[in-house]
Design a protein around this motif. Structure first.
Motif, PDB file in Angstrom:
ATOM      1  N   PHE A 406       0.062   7.840   5.758  1.00 26.47           N
ATOM      2  CA  PHE A 406       0.787   8.882   6.492  1.00 26.47           C
ATOM      3  C   PHE A 406       0.782   8.613   7.993  1.00 26.47           C
ATOM      4  N   ARG A 407      -0.343   8.079   8.506  1.00 26.10           N
ATOM      5  CA  ARG A 407      -0.465   7.799   9.937  1.00 26.10           C
ATOM      6  C   ARG A 407       0.143   6.457  10.319  1.00 26.10           C
ATOM      7  N   GLY A 408       0.643   5.708   9.337  1.00 27.66           N
ATOM      8  CA  GLY A 408       1.254   4.423   9.624  1.00 27.66           C
ATOM      9  C   GLY A 408       0.268   3.307   9.875  1.00 27.66           C
ATOM     10  N   GLN A 409      -1.012   3.517   9.523  1.00 29.98           N
ATOM     11  CA  GLN A 409      -2.001   2.458   9.712  1.00 29.98           C
ATOM     12  C   GLN A 409      -1.877   1.370   8.653  1.00 29.98           C
ATOM     13  N   LEU A 410      -1.424   1.733   7.470  1.00 26.86           N
ATOM     14  CA  LEU A 410      -1.260   0.783   6.368  1.00 26.86           C
ATOM     15  C   LEU A 410       0.201   0.644   6.009  1.00 26.86           C
ATOM     16  N   GLU A 411       0.587  -0.576   5.663  1.00 27.29           N
ATOM     17  CA  GLU A 411       1.898  -0.796   5.062  1.00 27.29           C
ATOM     18  C   GLU A 411       1.751  -0.613   3.551  1.00 27.29           C
ATOM     19  N   ARG A 412       2.589   0.229   2.987  1.00 30.91           N
ATOM     20  CA  ARG A 412       2.471   0.493   1.552  1.00 30.91           C
ATOM     21  C   ARG A 412       2.773  -0.758   0.747  1.00 30.91           C
ATOM     22  N   LYS A 413       1.941  -1.008  -0.264  1.00 36.86           N
ATOM     23  CA  LYS A 413       2.157  -2.097  -1.210  1.00 36.86           C
ATOM     24  C   LYS A 413       2.063  -1.547  -2.622  1.00 36.86           C
ATOM     25  N   ASP A 414       2.711  -2.242  -3.560  1.00 37.15           N
ATOM     26  CA  ASP A 414       2.541  -1.881  -4.966  1.00 37.15           C
ATOM     27  C   ASP A 414       1.130  -2.245  -5.416  1.00 37.15           C
ATOM     28  N   TRP A 415       0.740  -1.759  -6.614  1.00 32.74           N
ATOM     29  CA  TRP A 415      -0.624  -1.969  -7.102  1.00 32.74           C
ATOM     30  C   TRP A 415      -0.614  -2.743  -8.415  1.00 32.74           C
ATOM     31  N   LEU A 416      -1.591  -3.632  -8.556  1.00 29.88           N
ATOM     32  CA  LEU A 416      -1.928  -4.261  -9.827  1.00 29.88           C
ATOM     33  C   LEU A 416      -3.268  -3.708 -10.289  1.00 29.88           C
ATOM     34  N   LEU A 417      -3.315  -3.160 -11.483  1.00 30.57           N
ATOM     35  CA  LEU A 417      -4.573  -2.629 -11.994  1.00 30.57           C
ATOM     36  C   LEU A 417      -5.422  -3.768 -12.556  1.00 30.57           C
ATOM     37  N   TYR A 418      -6.716  -3.722 -12.238  1.00 30.83           N
ATOM     38  CA  TYR A 418      -7.647  -4.764 -12.670  1.00 30.83           C
ATOM     39  C   TYR A 418      -8.888  -4.084 -13.229  1.00 30.83           C
ATOM     40  N   ALA A 419      -9.274  -4.461 -14.451  1.00 32.05           N
ATOM     41  CA  ALA A 419     -10.326  -3.727 -15.166  1.00 32.05           C
ATOM     42  C   ALA A 419     -11.706  -4.263 -14.826  1.00 32.05           C
ATOM     43  N   ASN A 420     -12.160  -3.959 -13.619  1.00 23.78           N
ATOM     44  CA  ASN A 420     -13.471  -4.417 -13.195  1.00 23.78           C
ATOM     45  C   ASN A 420     -13.963  -3.529 -12.069  1.00 23.78           C
ATOM     46  N   SER A 421     -15.272  -3.486 -11.887  1.00 25.38           N
ATOM     47  CA  SER A 421     -15.862  -2.863 -10.711  1.00 25.38           C
ATOM     48  C   SER A 421     -16.546  -3.946  -9.899  1.00 25.38           C
ATOM     49  N   PRO A 422     -16.184  -4.130  -8.637  1.00 25.54           N
ATOM     50  CA  PRO A 422     -16.855  -5.133  -7.808  1.00 25.54           C
ATOM     51  C   PRO A 422     -18.344  -4.859  -7.640  1.00 25.54           C
ATOM     52  N   ASP A 423     -18.789  -3.658  -8.007  1.00 28.40           N
ATOM     53  CA  ASP A 423     -20.205  -3.321  -7.889  1.00 28.40           C
ATOM     54  C   ASP A 423     -21.034  -3.890  -9.032  1.00 28.40           C
ATOM     55  N   THR A 424     -20.414  -4.410 -10.091  1.00 32.16           N
ATOM     56  CA  THR A 424     -21.149  -4.921 -11.238  1.00 32.16           C
ATOM     57  C   THR A 424     -21.207  -6.444 -11.194  1.00 32.16           C
TER      58      THR A 424
END
Length: 453
Positions: A406-424
């Motif tokens: 909303f504040r224009g800090q990020l450029e919107r991108k599409d998403w790819l879902l990935y079945a993982n947690s980087p914490d594991t």
């Protein structure tokens, strides 16, 4: 469907109190640092609003899905009306310690087993026998990267095989009886052969194994590599009743998982090219280790945010579900991460350091400064959507992300879902065949926001 609806309350304070209750429910699955709704008695300047919109979905078969050295062999045979027929074969080298004492010439063989350290099971009819076999490779595993579409040649006749029943047990060491002729061969070389003088000679003689499941069993096991997935020979010496053993393990052994998937006659049979996105209709799905995933069109964020000014987002959640029914004995992936992508259908990286980009957790910076003081997307704290078996949903808070858009800090991108947690530890998306299906109407963003009139 690219649409959203918003509802304004007749009584802002009364409605805000109701929204606050909903906010508490949302927050129970979210970061506690999310901003709450501030109310003051008699304040009629606060308007609280709710919006909900869907994210259109397509499916992508990921390109270059590297399964080398995942520490778990994914071994199974599955059939599904949506995903088709999937076969997983685990390929691994084996390891000897050349300084360990070998059986001496006069040693007498008692038995040899091939043991499998099963650490996870996902399947149907687990109270019925399941069959696994181990086959000797006829070509070596090289010091290169292997992908899920790779395979190696192996002997048709197994060196070990067994049927067993899992029941309620999902982690156990399974003993497979080694075929007699092979047992005599390898035990003789243990005692006298130059093949066991060092690791290189051993691997010239025995390149490794392929571990397979039986077609029709509809079950997949995760087999941990290490000291408990091994060839174990038990022996004794004349006049001595004390048994000794010698172990050929899978410690420090290069491995990979090969996958075959036949989608003929399914709703997704059109998916043929890696890296391409496909419109497969109202139902979409994700399947681990196959690299088959969901791509989300996030343009409805723009359509929604372009209608607003002077607002504060109190709570925004991204939800998937309820997902379609999962058969007994099977489980969907535990976690999902939303990676940024574009028309390339690849995970996007930051230009400055090639770090993969994701939606970041609430309460964490969504952007950072590069060495020139310019803003670039943050990457250190991916937002993790966690599966709730009670609600049959994946839910994650994306309030900070929405504010950054909303504040224009990020450029919107599409998403790819990935079945993982980087914490594991390890990459769960490459360590099982877990899957889920969902109706596109159940992929939504829900927002509670307020503004001053």
């Amino acid at each position: 469907m690219k649409s959203f609806t918003a509802f304004t309350l007749i009584s802002p304070v009364k409605w805000a109190l109701s929204a606050l209750i909903s906010l508490i429910l949302f927050t129970s699955c979210s970061d506690p640092a999310t901003v709450g709704i501030e109310l003051a008695p008699g304040n009629n300047q606060v308007g609280v609003y709710f919006a909900e919109f869907e994210l259109p979905a397509e499916m992508v078969l990921l390109d270059s899905f590297n399964t080398t050295n995942q520490s778990v062999l994914v071994v199974g045979e599955e059939e599904d009306d949506f995903f088709g027929k999937t076969s997983g074969t685990g390929f691994t080298r084996m390891y000897i310690n050349s300084t360990e004492d070998r059986p001496e010439t006069e040693a007498i063989l008692d038995s040899i087993f091939f043991t499998l350290d099963v650490v996870s099971v996902n399947g149907q009819n687990l109270d019925e026998p399941k069959y696994y076999s181990v086959h000797r490779l006829t070509e070596p595993i090289l010091d290169t990267l292997y992908y899920n579409f790779n395979s190696l040649a192996f002997e048709e006749n197994p060196i070990a095989f067994e049927e067993f029943i899992y029941g309620e047990t999902k982690d156990t060491v399974v003993n497979l009886q080694v075929e007699e002729e092979f047992a005599e061969e390898i035990f003789g070389k243990m005692k006298r052969g130059p093949e066991f003088e060092n690791l290189f000679s051993f691997r010239d003689y025995f390149p490794g194994v392929a571990v397979k499941a039986r077609e029709g069993d509809n079950t997949t096991s995760g087999i941990n590599l290490g000291s408990n997935t091994a060839i174990v020979a038990y022996f004794h010496y004349p006049g001595d009743t004390i048994a000794e053993s010698y172990r050929i393990s899978t410690l420090s052994s290069r491995s990979f998982n090969g996958v075959k998937n036949d989608r003929s006659g399914t709703p997704i049979e059109q998916i043929s090219e890696r890296g391409e996105n496909y419109d497969v209709g109202q139902t979409v799905g994700l399947k681990s280790n196959l690299g088959l995933t969901i791509k989300l069109d996030t343009s409805p964020f723009d359509e929604f945010l372009d209608t607003l000014s002077g607002v504060t987002f109190n709570q925004v959640t991204f939800e998937i579900g309820e997902i379609n029914e999962v058969p007994d004995g099977q489980n969907p992936p535990s976690f999902l991460v939303s990676y940024f992508t574009d028309s390339s259908n690849e995970i996007l990286n930051r230009p400055s350091d090639r770090q993969p980009l994701t939606v970041q957790r609430d309460g964490q910076p969504q952007v950072t400064l590069d060495e020139n003081g310019d803003e670039e997307p943050a990457y250190q704290a991916p937002a993790i959507a966690t599966y709730s078996s009670e609600d049959e949903k994946y839910i994650v808070s994306v309030t900070s992300y929405t504010n950054a858009l909303f504040r224009g800090q990020l450029e919107r991108k599409d998403w790819l879902l990935y079945a993982n947690s980087p914490d594991t530890q390890g990459d769960d998306f490459k360590r099982s065949f877990r899957q889920f299906k969902v109706n596109q109407n159940n992929i939504k963003v829900k927002a509670i926001y307020s503004k001053t009139r």
